[in-house]
Design an enzyme around this catalytic site. Structure first.
Site, PDB file in Angstrom:
ATOM      1  N   TYR A 148      18.985  29.555   8.864  1.00  0.00           N
ATOM      2  CA  TYR A 148      18.058  30.307   9.418  1.00  0.00           C
ATOM      3  C   TYR A 148      17.946  30.385  10.934  1.00  0.00           C
ATOM      4  O   TYR A 148      18.060  29.510  11.841  1.00  0.00           O
ATOM      5  CB  TYR A 148      16.503  29.851   9.179  1.00  0.00           C
ATOM      6  CG  TYR A 148      16.240  30.375   7.673  1.00  0.00           C
ATOM      7  CD1 TYR A 148      16.315  31.511   6.987  1.00  0.00           C
ATOM      8  CD2 TYR A 148      16.086  29.299   6.560  1.00  0.00           C
ATOM      9  CE1 TYR A 148      15.730  31.722   5.628  1.00  0.00           C
ATOM     10  CE2 TYR A 148      15.615  29.472   5.331  1.00  0.00           C
ATOM     11  CZ  TYR A 148      15.829  30.668   4.908  1.00  0.00           C
ATOM     12  OH  TYR A 148      15.507  30.901   3.516  1.00  0.00           O
ATOM     13  N   LYS A 186       0.804  -1.285  -0.042  1.00  0.00           N
ATOM     14  CA  LYS A 186      -0.137   0.001  -0.102  1.00  0.00           C
ATOM     15  C   LYS A 186       0.841   1.391   0.058  1.00  0.00           C
ATOM     16  O   LYS A 186       1.942   1.143   0.350  1.00  0.00           O
ATOM     17  CB  LYS A 186      -0.786   0.019   1.213  1.00  0.00           C
ATOM     18  CG  LYS A 186       0.009  -0.138   2.410  1.00  0.00           C
ATOM     19  CD  LYS A 186      -0.970  -0.030   3.854  1.00  0.00           C
ATOM     20  CE  LYS A 186      -0.274   0.042   5.064  1.00  0.00           C
ATOM     21  NZ  LYS A 186      -0.705  -0.816   6.118  1.00  0.00           N
TER      22      LYS A 186
HETATM   23  C1  LIG Z   1      -0.395  -1.957   6.729  1.00  0.00           C
HETATM   24  C2  LIG Z   1      -0.858  -3.182   7.113  1.00  0.00           C
HETATM   25  C3  LIG Z   1      -0.272  -4.447   7.353  1.00  0.00           C
HETATM   26  C4  LIG Z   1       1.350  -4.219   7.290  1.00  0.00           C
HETATM   27  O1  LIG Z   1       1.883  -4.090   8.693  1.00  0.00           O
HETATM   28  P1  LIG Z   1       3.334  -3.824   8.922  1.00  0.00           P
HETATM   29  O2  LIG Z   1       3.403  -3.253  10.317  1.00  0.00           O
HETATM   30  O3  LIG Z   1       3.972  -2.819   7.903  1.00  0.00           O
HETATM   31  O4  LIG Z   1       3.926  -5.200   8.471  1.00  0.00           O
HETATM   32  C5  LIG Z   1      -0.891  -5.328   7.387  1.00  0.00           C
HETATM   33  N1  LIG Z   1      -2.366  -5.336   7.635  1.00  0.00           N
HETATM   34  C6  LIG Z   1      -3.113  -4.137   7.755  1.00  0.00           C
HETATM   35  C7  LIG Z   1      -4.349  -4.420   7.513  1.00  0.00           C
HETATM   36  C8  LIG Z   1      -2.442  -2.976   7.265  1.00  0.00           C
HETATM   37  O5  LIG Z   1      -3.026  -1.782   6.926  1.00  0.00           O
END
Ligand SMILES: *Cc1c(COP(=O)(O)O)cnc(C)c1O
Length: 375
Positions: free
Chosen positions: A265, A36
């Protein structure tokens, strides 16, 4: 999506990514890469292609990202963890064969009505066993089963739930409580005749909570070489992971800074000695956070140079006095590594996240928005 107004270079090592994936095939023969948010900044299409011979399912967030992945040529099963939101999303489930996690009755009703016209649809069911974000509560399962029995064109093939604190040793009992609650739900669905694949574990759950393994693992951060157990008593469980992302920016100018002179800055840093500084072409507009002001380090020629004063929009000053003192040349055009880089001075994702005041997930998602090359 890529930031194209700068000189940063994000290098993705796909061999390291495959190495990390294969570590987890020891725990399960069904490891689902979670790609994702553009594969946590590593590139949706590129990461899916790198794993297409290993994985049979990929997980993304929203349905429109699932469509992007399908359009990139992905033939595997694609799961949209965040489910359909609007009409375009619902249509896409049939048009592009997307397996979406449904988390409330409204989604099921809409999908069931559409299935009358568009035909049978495989779906996922998201159960809320404790995260309290999305999903059906365990006590709603009887109602859920009744609905599904009355709408046979919706075919549940997957059931999922998400762990809230698999990376917190003190919460072990709570994690295992989520696993028990989830197993009870899965049991009821199967008793009702639904042949569902069950998955609960994220990276941390896969690494240290065998009771959460079930039928498949959803592997995110560890795939990219981030250790979700960093800083805990379980950190060693991630020692084989190899970061897949390196990020570098050019040295623009090198010059002396006299004792007593301020730099950048606000002159928040005043030199305590005569020193040499390098100006690096990276700043917060490149997702190198301003919270690294006076805190971070970069890796130049295998040596560490501390950030001096404020990180600016597209520039950051670093102290190269000691590097030059050892006889290593630093000149405009050299690369300064914000993440990774040569030798023992390689900056780990966990270090950068700590200086930044965040977690490796955010470091990857943000820095990964810069121009990427693949090795
Ligand atoms: C992002 C996500 C994962 C992966 O989690 P990690 O901690 O990055 O391994 C698994 N399941 C769901 C529903 C997620 O949203």
């Amino acid at each position: 999506m890529t930031i194209d107004y700068n000189k940063l270079e994000v290098r993705i090592n796909l061999d390291n990514l495959r190495h990390n994936y294969r570590i987890f095939t020891r725990f399960s023969d069904n490891v689902i890469p979670i790609i994702k948010s553009d594969a946590y900044g590593h590139g949706l299409a590129e990461v899916s292609r790198a794993l297409e011979n290993d994985a049979s399912t990929f997980g993304v967030g929203f349905v429109n990202e699932a469509v992007l992945l399908r359009r990139s040529g992905c033939k595997q099963r694609i799961m949209a963890l965040l489910g359909p939101i609007d009409d375009a999303d619902f249509q896409a489930l049939w048009d592009h064969e997307i397996l979406a996690a449904m988390s409330h009755m409204g989604q099921l009703e809409r999908a069931a009505a559409m299935a009358e016209e568009r035909g049978t649809l495989n779906i996922g069911l998201k159960i809320d066993t404790g995260m309290r974000r999305l999903g059906f509560r365990p006590e709603e399962v009887d109602e859920l089963i009744e609905f599904l029995k009355g709408h046979s064109k919706l075919k549940p093939v997957m059931v999922t739930s998400h762990l809230a604190s698999a990376d917190v040793p003190e919460h072990k009992e709570h994690v295992h409580g989520q696993a028990r609650a989830f197993e009870a739900v899965v049991g009821k669905l199967r008793e009702a005749g639904f042949d569902v694949e069950a998955n609960l574990a994220n990276s941390a759950g896969s690494m240290v909570h065998p009771p959460c393994h079930m039928d498949s693992l959803r592997l995110g951060i560890s795939l990219y070489g981030g250790n979700p157990l960093h800083g805990t008593q379980w950190a060693d469980a991630g020692q084989e992971l190899k970061p897949a992302m390196d990020v570098s920016a050019p040295v623009m100018q090198v010059h002396p800074l006299g004792k007593g002179e301020g730099i950048s800055y606000g002159w928040t840093h005043v030199a305590e000695r005569d020193c040499m500084v390098a100006i690096i072409g990276a700043g917060y507009a490149d997702c190198y956070s301003r919270s690294l002001s006076g805190k971070g380090f970069v890796n130049i020629a295998g040596r560490r140079a501390p950030v001096l004063g404020r990180v600016c929009m597209q520039m950051t000053a670093v102290d190269v006095t000691d590097i030059l003192g050892e006889g290593t040349e630093v000149v405009p055009g050299d690369r300064a590594w914000l993440l990774g880089g040569p030798g023992d001075a390689a900056i780990t994702p966990e270090e950068l996240a700590d200086w930044w005041g965040t977690i490796t997930y955010e470091v990857f998602c943000l820095l990964g928005m810069n121009q990427r090359i693949y090795t």
